[in-house]
Design a protein around this motif. Structure first.
Motif, PDB file in Angstrom:
ATOM      1  N   ASN A 328       0.838  -1.202   0.000  1.00 20.86           N
ATOM      2  CA  ASN A 328       0.000   0.000   0.000  1.00 20.86           C
ATOM      3  C   ASN A 328       0.873   1.252   0.000  1.00 20.86           C
ATOM      4  OD1 ASN A 328      -2.476  -1.508   0.318  1.00 20.86           O
ATOM      5  ND2 ASN A 328      -1.836  -1.845   2.448  1.00 20.86           N
ATOM      6  N   PHE A 329       0.338   2.331  -0.552  1.00 20.53           N
ATOM      7  CA  PHE A 329       1.045   3.614  -0.488  1.00 20.53           C
ATOM      8  C   PHE A 329       1.439   3.925   0.957  1.00 20.53           C
ATOM      9  CE2 PHE A 329      -0.766   5.961  -4.493  1.00 20.53           C
ATOM     10  CZ  PHE A 329      -0.335   4.915  -5.296  1.00 20.53           C
ATOM     11  N   SER A 330       0.530   3.590   1.876  1.00 22.02           N
ATOM     12  CA  SER A 330       0.742   3.957   3.286  1.00 22.02           C
ATOM     13  C   SER A 330       1.818   3.110   3.969  1.00 22.02           C
ATOM     14  CB  SER A 330      -0.571   3.820   4.063  1.00 22.02           C
ATOM     15  OG  SER A 330      -1.071   2.498   3.913  1.00 22.02           O
ATOM     16  N   ASP A 331       2.249   2.030   3.307  1.00 25.93           N
ATOM     17  CA  ASP A 331       3.255   1.139   3.915  1.00 25.93           C
ATOM     18  C   ASP A 331       4.678   1.672   3.785  1.00 25.93           C
ATOM     19  OD1 ASP A 331       1.310  -0.650   4.621  1.00 25.93           O
ATOM     20  OD2 ASP A 331       1.548  -1.924   2.855  1.00 25.93           O
ATOM     21  N   ASN A 365       5.605  12.649  -3.422  1.00 21.07           N
ATOM     22  CA  ASN A 365       4.232  12.177  -3.591  1.00 21.07           C
ATOM     23  C   ASN A 365       4.228  10.950  -4.499  1.00 21.07           C
ATOM     24  OD1 ASN A 365       2.976  14.173  -2.043  1.00 21.07           O
ATOM     25  ND2 ASN A 365       3.027  15.617  -3.757  1.00 21.07           N
ATOM     26  N   ILE A 366       3.513   9.929  -4.084  1.00 27.17           N
ATOM     27  CA  ILE A 366       3.483   8.703  -4.892  1.00 27.17           C
ATOM     28  C   ILE A 366       2.518   8.898  -6.064  1.00 27.17           C
ATOM     29  CG2 ILE A 366       2.959   6.232  -4.890  1.00 27.17           C
ATOM     30  CD1 ILE A 366       3.770   6.189  -1.929  1.00 27.17           C
ATOM     31  N   ASN A 367       3.054   8.835  -7.266  1.00 25.53           N
ATOM     32  CA  ASN A 367       2.216   8.936  -8.474  1.00 25.53           C
ATOM     33  C   ASN A 367       2.854   8.121  -9.597  1.00 25.53           C
ATOM     34  OD1 ASN A 367       4.332  10.494  -9.526  1.00 25.53           O
ATOM     35  ND2 ASN A 367       3.419  12.391  -8.747  1.00 25.53           N
ATOM     36  N   ARG A 368       2.334   8.273 -10.813  1.00 28.39           N
ATOM     37  CA  ARG A 368       2.815   7.458 -11.933  1.00 28.39           C
ATOM     38  C   ARG A 368       4.268   7.744 -12.306  1.00 28.39           C
ATOM     39  NH1 ARG A 368       0.256   3.055 -13.498  1.00 28.39           N
ATOM     40  NH2 ARG A 368       0.853   3.361 -15.673  1.00 28.39           N
ATOM     41  N   ASP A 369       4.818   8.850 -11.809  1.00 22.03           N
ATOM     42  CA  ASP A 369       6.226   9.166 -12.096  1.00 22.03           C
ATOM     43  C   ASP A 369       7.185   8.114 -11.533  1.00 22.03           C
ATOM     44  OD1 ASP A 369       5.367  11.427 -13.313  1.00 22.03           O
ATOM     45  OD2 ASP A 369       5.963  12.812 -11.713  1.00 22.03           O
ATOM     46  N   ILE A 395      14.691  -1.991  -5.015  1.00 25.86           N
ATOM     47  CA  ILE A 395      13.483  -2.548  -5.619  1.00 25.86           C
ATOM     48  C   ILE A 395      13.219  -1.816  -6.931  1.00 25.86           C
ATOM     49  CG2 ILE A 395      12.473  -3.222  -3.403  1.00 25.86           C
ATOM     50  CD1 ILE A 395      10.580  -0.769  -3.666  1.00 25.86           C
ATOM     51  N   TYR A 396      12.441  -2.445  -7.788  1.00 22.73           N
ATOM     52  CA  TYR A 396      12.122  -1.879  -9.092  1.00 22.73           C
ATOM     53  C   TYR A 396      10.602  -1.760  -9.206  1.00 22.73           C
ATOM     54  CZ  TYR A 396      11.386  -1.858 -14.190  1.00 22.73           C
ATOM     55  OH  TYR A 396      10.975  -1.557 -15.464  1.00 22.73           O
ATOM     56  N   VAL A 397      10.112  -0.556  -9.440  1.00 20.11           N
ATOM     57  CA  VAL A 397       8.657  -0.316  -9.469  1.00 20.11           C
ATOM     58  C   VAL A 397       8.079  -0.722 -10.832  1.00 20.11           C
ATOM     59  CG1 VAL A 397       6.839   1.409  -9.208  1.00 20.11           C
ATOM     60  CG2 VAL A 397       8.915   1.577  -7.819  1.00 20.11           C
ATOM     61  N   THR A 398       7.193  -1.713 -10.827  1.00 16.06           N
ATOM     62  CA  THR A 398       6.624  -2.212 -12.095  1.00 16.06           C
ATOM     63  C   THR A 398       5.207  -1.708 -12.348  1.00 16.06           C
ATOM     64  OG1 THR A 398       5.891  -4.236 -10.957  1.00 16.06           O
ATOM     65  CG2 THR A 398       8.010  -4.325 -12.082  1.00 16.06           C
ATOM     66  N   ASP A 399       4.511  -1.244 -11.284  1.00 19.99           N
ATOM     67  CA  ASP A 399       3.158  -0.714 -11.510  1.00 19.99           C
ATOM     68  C   ASP A 399       2.747   0.190 -10.342  1.00 19.99           C
ATOM     69  OD1 ASP A 399       0.751  -0.463 -13.015  1.00 19.99           O
ATOM     70  OD2 ASP A 399      -0.247  -1.781 -11.582  1.00 19.99           O
ATOM     71  N   ILE A 400       1.984   1.227 -10.668  1.00 16.83           N
ATOM     72  CA  ILE A 400       1.407   2.116  -9.648  1.00 16.83           C
ATOM     73  C   ILE A 400      -0.100   2.161  -9.898  1.00 16.83           C
ATOM     74  CG2 ILE A 400       1.298   4.487  -8.763  1.00 16.83           C
ATOM     75  CD1 ILE A 400       4.005   3.534  -8.223  1.00 16.83           C
ATOM     76  N   ASP A 401      -0.869   1.689  -8.918  1.00 17.58           N
ATOM     77  CA  ASP A 401      -2.331   1.725  -9.036  1.00 17.58           C
ATOM     78  C   ASP A 401      -2.849   2.881  -8.180  1.00 17.58           C
ATOM     79  OD1 ASP A 401      -5.094   1.320  -8.854  1.00 17.58           O
ATOM     80  OD2 ASP A 401      -4.900  -0.852  -9.081  1.00 17.58           O
ATOM     81  N   ILE A 402      -3.129   4.002  -8.838  1.00 16.56           N
ATOM     82  CA  ILE A 402      -3.543   5.212  -8.116  1.00 16.56           C
ATOM     83  C   ILE A 402      -4.889   4.992  -7.413  1.00 16.56           C
ATOM     84  CG2 ILE A 402      -4.119   7.673  -8.340  1.00 16.56           C
ATOM     85  CD1 ILE A 402      -1.200   7.176  -8.911  1.00 16.56           C
ATOM     86  N   GLN A 403      -5.837   4.322  -8.115  1.00 18.26           N
ATOM     87  CA  GLN A 403      -7.177   4.086  -7.541  1.00 18.26           C
ATOM     88  C   GLN A 403      -7.091   3.299  -6.232  1.00 18.26           C
ATOM     89  OE1 GLN A 403      -7.939   4.531 -11.078  1.00 18.26           O
ATOM     90  NE2 GLN A 403      -9.137   6.243 -10.245  1.00 18.26           N
ATOM     91  N   ARG A 404      -6.384   2.174  -6.293  1.00 14.65           N
ATOM     92  CA  ARG A 404      -6.330   1.290  -5.121  1.00 14.65           C
ATOM     93  C   ARG A 404      -5.175   1.635  -4.176  1.00 14.65           C
ATOM     94  NH1 ARG A 404      -5.098  -3.748  -7.325  1.00 14.65           N
ATOM     95  NH2 ARG A 404      -5.539  -4.784  -5.349  1.00 14.65           N
ATOM     96  N   LYS A 405      -4.383   2.655  -4.581  1.00 14.34           N
ATOM     97  CA  LYS A 405      -3.233   3.081  -3.771  1.00 14.34           C
ATOM     98  C   LYS A 405      -2.285   1.914  -3.468  1.00 14.34           C
ATOM     99  CE  LYS A 405      -4.975   7.233  -1.422  1.00 14.34           C
ATOM    100  NZ  LYS A 405      -5.366   7.838  -2.658  1.00 14.34           N
ATOM    101  N   LYS A 406      -1.888   1.241  -4.552  1.00 11.61           N
ATOM    102  CA  LYS A 406      -0.997   0.080  -4.419  1.00 11.61           C
ATOM    103  C   LYS A 406       0.232   0.252  -5.322  1.00 11.61           C
ATOM    104  CE  LYS A 406      -4.060  -2.824  -2.241  1.00 11.61           C
ATOM    105  NZ  LYS A 406      -3.810  -3.391  -0.913  1.00 11.61           N
ATOM    106  N   ILE A 407       1.383  -0.183  -4.816  1.00  4.04           N
ATOM    107  CA  ILE A 407       2.620  -0.210  -5.606  1.00  4.04           C
ATOM    108  C   ILE A 407       3.007  -1.667  -5.839  1.00  4.04           C
ATOM    109  CG2 ILE A 407       5.087   0.392  -5.668  1.00  4.04           C
ATOM    110  CD1 ILE A 407       4.489   2.616  -3.634  1.00  4.04           C
ATOM    111  N   THR A 408       3.251  -2.018  -7.106  1.00  5.33           N
ATOM    112  CA  THR A 408       3.780  -3.354  -7.416  1.00  5.33           C
ATOM    113  C   THR A 408       5.273  -3.189  -7.711  1.00  5.33           C
ATOM    114  OG1 THR A 408       1.675  -3.944  -8.434  1.00  5.33           O
ATOM    115  CG2 THR A 408       3.516  -5.417  -8.858  1.00  5.33           C
ATOM    116  N   TYR A 409       6.073  -4.022  -7.054  1.00  6.14           N
ATOM    117  CA  TYR A 409       7.517  -3.875  -7.252  1.00  6.14           C
ATOM    118  C   TYR A 409       8.207  -5.234  -7.318  1.00  6.14           C
ATOM    119  CZ  TYR A 409       8.054  -4.942  -2.271  1.00  6.14           C
ATOM    120  OH  TYR A 409       8.022  -5.565  -1.049  1.00  6.14           O
TER     121      TYR A 409
END
Length: 432
Positions: A328-331, A365-369, A395-409
């Protein structure tokens, strides 16, 4: 076979090398090649080749198999260039090693006396891009290990990275001759994340991290007489003018280097001798670069960086399985160093321009950047400790889900991250 001519077929071929000559080989991006020692003795960058064992040579490699007494080498596979050279600077390199070896022995003999005399050589290798600095470091380290020393390798070359990813400055003890294929074995490397592959707009941050690394090593050395006597071998960037030159002088000073080896540039050697002449304990030595050194353009260097990042996650032979995780973004809390908000003009002395603080730690700020960014996982407990803390890994960021506030890495191993504080620079990677 004519000198420099690449074979068209992958059939085995043999090269008889006279004493003090070397076989130079350049491997293409996709060509499998292997080499073995049939007779005599030979070494690859300071590490002896075992007789009769095939040695896989990775794609894009530039190697030189050298023999002191004569050898027969067999190659199998396809290369872009292969030829035998009898003019090499190896004798001068091994003479430097012999002098360093004597200094280590004297340092060891004076243990228990003051710290200055029990300090082994601190060698810094300098010179322009593609002059063979990292190769010379590798040879000096391997030869020292052959004499049972355990020198510390310090890598300040953020452009390529010999110890870990590009964009880092790092150090690690080297306890055995460096494996010709695997490279430097990493037990517990000390890594600081600079986050960029050039220091051009982040010179002050580079200086701060260099100082942090040096101070940490000083503390380790003060409690370890063996490491202290073995000393350091320090690799540097190829930028030797302007800011690059300033950072070079800073590194010589910060690591208390007492031997400066200048590869392939008369002018730099002359300038350094002049600048350092007031320091009676610093020797500046000019060495010739090897004729086998290959110039790399920007595209080749970029490809090399990309391969280094891929190797971190997937292994040299694609034999590792990195783990994909979702948080989660909050993690996590992500920070960038430098370029923080400028002070308003009203808060500055009259006539002063607002300047961004080069070592300010700023929350991101966590966003698509963040997509495709390589982030460092800091050992810091609080954000104000980030600059003074080394990193656990990347770690390598492979996806950012803004709606669900999740980072895939992607991470090299499973399990929770060792810290929730992550550092972002400008290091990106497009997984291919």
């Amino acid at each position: 076979m004519a000198s420099g001519q690449a074979p068209t077929l992958a059939q085995p071929r043999q090269f008889k090398l006279d004493k003090e000559s070397e076989l130079r080989v350049e491997v293409g991006p996709d060509s499998p090649l292997r080499a073995r020692l049939l007779s005599g003795t030979a070494e690859l960058f300071g590490t002896e080749l075992p007789p009769q064992n095939w040695l896989p040579i990775p794609p894009r490699s530039k190697i030189a198999i050298f023999t002191w007494h004569g050898a027969t080498i067999e190659l199998e596979g396809i290369s872009e260039v292969e030829y035998v050279a009898d003019e090499t600077p190896m004798v001068s390199y091994v003479n430097v090693h012999a002098i360093l070896d004597g200094r280590r022995a004297r340092a060891k003999a004076s243990q228990g006396s003051d710290l200055d005399t029990s300090q082994g050589p601190r060698v810094i290798v300098v010179g322009p891009t593609d002059s063979g600095k990292s190769t010379l470091c590798r040879m000096l380290l391997s030869w020292a290990c052959k004499q049972s020393w355990k020198p510390t390798f310090v890598d300040l070359d953020i452009g390529q990275g010999s110890i870990t990813l590009p964009g880092c400055i790092a150090a690690t003890p080297v306890e055995m001759p460096i494996d010709a294929v695997e490279g430097i074995p990493l037990e517990m490397p000390l890594v600081y994340f600079f986050g960029h592959t050039t220091p051009s707009s982040h010179g002050e941050l580079y200086k701060v991290l260099t100082k942090e690394l040096a101070q940490t090593l000083e503390r380790q050395f003060s409690g370890n007489a063996e490491s202290r006597a073995a000393g350091m071998v320090i690799n540097t960037m190829g930028w030797v003018e302007g800011l690059g030159y300033e950072l070079l002088l800073h590194a010589i000073d910060t690591f208390k280097a007492n031997v400066v080896l200048v590869l392939g540039q008369e002018k730099l050697c002359s300038v350094l001798k002049d600048v350092l002449k007031s320091k009676s304990n610093v020797d500046v030595v000019k060495l010739h670069k090897s004729g086998g050194v290959v110039l790399r353009n920007q595209k080749v260097r970029q490809k090399s960086r990309s391969c280094k990042i891929k190797e971190y996650f997937y292994g040299l032979a694609n034999d590792l399985s990195p783990h994909s995780n979702i948080i989660n973004f909050s993690d996590v809390a992500i920070y960038r160093i430098g370029g923080g908000p400028q002070a308003p003009r009203s808060a500055l002395p009259i006539g002063a321009d607002p300047v961004a603080d080069p070592t300010r730690v700023v929350a991101v700020n966590i966003n698509r950047d963040l997509l495709h960014q390589v982030l460092a996982v800091s050992y810091a407990k609080e954000s104000d400790q980030i600059i003074s803390s080394n990193v656990a890994g990347f770690i390598y960021v492979t996806d950012i889900d803004i709606q669900r506030k999740k980072i895939t890495y992607l991470a090299p191993c499973a399990g929770e991250l060792p810290s929730k504080l992550l550092i972002m620079g400008s290091l990106t990677w497009l997984e291919s």
